[in-house]
Write an enzyme that holds these catalytic residues in place. Structure first.
Site, PDB file in Angstrom:
ATOM      1  N   GLU A 192      -4.984  -5.041  15.996  1.00 49.09           N
ATOM      2  CA  GLU A 192      -5.331  -3.653  15.658  1.00 49.09           C
ATOM      3  C   GLU A 192      -6.850  -3.581  15.560  1.00 49.09           C
ATOM      4  OE1 GLU A 192      -4.593  -0.085  12.416  1.00 49.09           O
ATOM      5  OE2 GLU A 192      -3.142  -1.719  12.581  1.00 49.09           O
ATOM      6  N   ASP A 227       0.309   5.301   2.265  1.00 45.15           N
ATOM      7  CA  ASP A 227      -0.307   4.783   1.034  1.00 45.15           C
ATOM      8  C   ASP A 227      -0.827   5.884   0.119  1.00 45.15           C
ATOM      9  OD1 ASP A 227       0.135   2.190   1.842  1.00 45.15           O
ATOM     10  OD2 ASP A 227      -1.916   1.824   2.511  1.00 45.15           O
ATOM     11  N   GLU A 259       0.795  -3.907   5.998  1.00 42.23           N
ATOM     12  CA  GLU A 259      -0.541  -4.498   5.976  1.00 42.23           C
ATOM     13  C   GLU A 259      -0.687  -5.353   4.721  1.00 42.23           C
ATOM     14  OE1 GLU A 259      -2.848  -0.830   8.255  1.00 42.23           O
ATOM     15  OE2 GLU A 259      -3.063  -1.071   6.084  1.00 42.23           O
ATOM     16  N   HIS A 273      -8.249   3.214  11.430  1.00 40.12           N
ATOM     17  CA  HIS A 273      -9.179   3.261  10.312  1.00 40.12           C
ATOM     18  C   HIS A 273     -10.184   4.397  10.520  1.00 40.12           C
ATOM     19  CE1 HIS A 273     -10.321   1.537   6.482  1.00 40.12           C
ATOM     20  NE2 HIS A 273     -11.568   1.840   6.780  1.00 40.12           N
ATOM     21  N   ARG A 329      -1.861   9.831 -11.781  1.00 40.64           N
ATOM     22  CA  ARG A 329      -1.274  10.307 -13.030  1.00 40.64           C
ATOM     23  C   ARG A 329      -0.327   9.301 -13.671  1.00 40.64           C
ATOM     24  NH1 ARG A 329      -1.584  15.807 -14.164  1.00 40.64           N
ATOM     25  NH2 ARG A 329      -0.591  15.178 -16.119  1.00 40.64           N
ATOM     26  N   THR A 376     -10.452  -0.730   3.232  1.00 38.35           N
ATOM     27  CA  THR A 376     -10.794  -1.894   4.043  1.00 38.35           C
ATOM     28  C   THR A 376     -12.074  -1.628   4.823  1.00 38.35           C
ATOM     29  OG1 THR A 376      -8.426  -2.327   4.272  1.00 38.35           O
ATOM     30  CG2 THR A 376      -9.894  -3.530   5.738  1.00 38.35           C
ATOM     31  N   ASN A 414       0.533   6.084   7.954  1.00 38.31           N
ATOM     32  CA  ASN A 414       0.304   5.308   6.733  1.00 38.31           C
ATOM     33  C   ASN A 414       0.512   6.225   5.524  1.00 38.31           C
ATOM     34  OD1 ASN A 414      -0.996   4.096   4.448  1.00 38.31           O
ATOM     35  ND2 ASN A 414      -2.002   2.679   5.849  1.00 38.31           N
ATOM     36  N   ARG A 457      -3.020  -1.184  -6.155  1.00 36.36           N
ATOM     37  CA  ARG A 457      -3.638   0.080  -6.574  1.00 36.36           C
ATOM     38  C   ARG A 457      -2.855   1.314  -6.127  1.00 36.36           C
ATOM     39  NH1 ARG A 457      -9.244   0.180  -3.185  1.00 36.36           N
ATOM     40  NH2 ARG A 457      -9.396  -1.870  -4.177  1.00 36.36           N
TER      41      ARG A 457
END
Length: 258
Positions: free
Chosen positions: A150, A8, A69, A213, A17, A100, A6, A48
């Site tokens: 998952e 992200d 996701e 997770h 920034r 999450t 992942n 975000r």
């Protein structure tokens, strides 16, 4: 066992920034060379970190399958159908959460989830449901005729961290698990057992099983040893380590543990 990386949190650094550095797109080649089997990203409603243009570019340019996701919001599902990732993983989402916080409640949102799944399947996108490791959620997932589940490993990871790290001594201590070590050991054993039982049941019902997770370099062995789990999706711990070791080594280190 497959490893989905992942990315992200590369975008999290960029958004801190509000510039275009680091660019998550730059990670694709490194992930492939390091042995990743899949790229995972989360297109949140509040954007975000990953934005629509990120998702589009990553899906178009990644030579690895992309697992996108997303929430079950109709507008988001429409965007996913246009982007056409290899897989869409439906997750719960609250604007105020840091990350999450649990699995999707398939019972409460059954009709809405079923509608989202149909739309995704009509667009030839396979579907995974991010769920808590319970018998009820596995059986509902089978009823919804998705390809993957998952299993949410966040509770397991939180207990492990409170038992085996200094988390309880920091301002991020988890109040729910500020418990004696013996109690935490019993809870950890039960949490892993729930994950193992759920994975076995899912496999019996012809569902492919992923997990993710909160997994990191310390706790991943207890989950990767569950043979009925086919794939792990891991992000924050890999990107955090990459700050010190570089992304390629961080992924290879995790791949070795898995």
């Amino acid at each position: 066992m497959l490893l989905g990386v992942n990315i992200d949190h590369i975008a999290v650094l960029r958004e801190a920034r509000q510039i275009n550095d680091p660019n998550p797109l730059d990670a694709l080649g490194i992930c492939k060379l390091a042995g990743a089997d899949q790229i995972t990203i989360h297109l949140r409603e509040d954007r975000r970190h990953i934005h629509d243009n990120d998702a589009k570019a990553i899906i178009q340019q990644s030579s690895l399958p992309v697992n996108l996701e997303c929430a079950i919001d109709e507008e988001i599902i429409d965007i996913v159908c246009k982007l056409k990732p290899s897989r869409a993983t439906l997750v719960p989402e609250k604007r105020e959460e840091v990350t999450t916080e649990g699995g999707l409640n398939l019972d409460t949102y059954y009709t809405k989830i079923k509608k989202a799944i149909k739309k995704l399947h009509d667009n030839e996108i396979e579907v995974s449901l991010f769920i808590d490791p319970t018998k009820e959620m596995i059986e509902l997932s089978s009823k919804l005729k998705v390809e993957w589940v998952e299993l949410h490993t966040g509770t397991f990871a939180n207990i492990y961290a409170m038992l085996h790290s200094n988390l309880s001594q920091t301002h991020h201590s988890i109040e729910e698990f500020e418990l004696p070590k013996k109690v935490l050991k019993d809870l950890l054993h039960k949490s892993r057992k729930d994950i193992k039982k759920s994975a076995a049941l899912a496999q019996q019902l012809n569902l492919k099983v992923a997990a993710g997770h909160g997994l990191n370099y310390q706790n991943v062995g207890l989950i990767s040893s569950i043979k009925t789990i086919e794939e792990l999706n891991i992000g924050q711990s890999i990107i955090a380590r990459s700050v010190f070791t570089g992304l390629e080594k961080a992924i290879k280190d995790m791949k070795d543990l898995v």
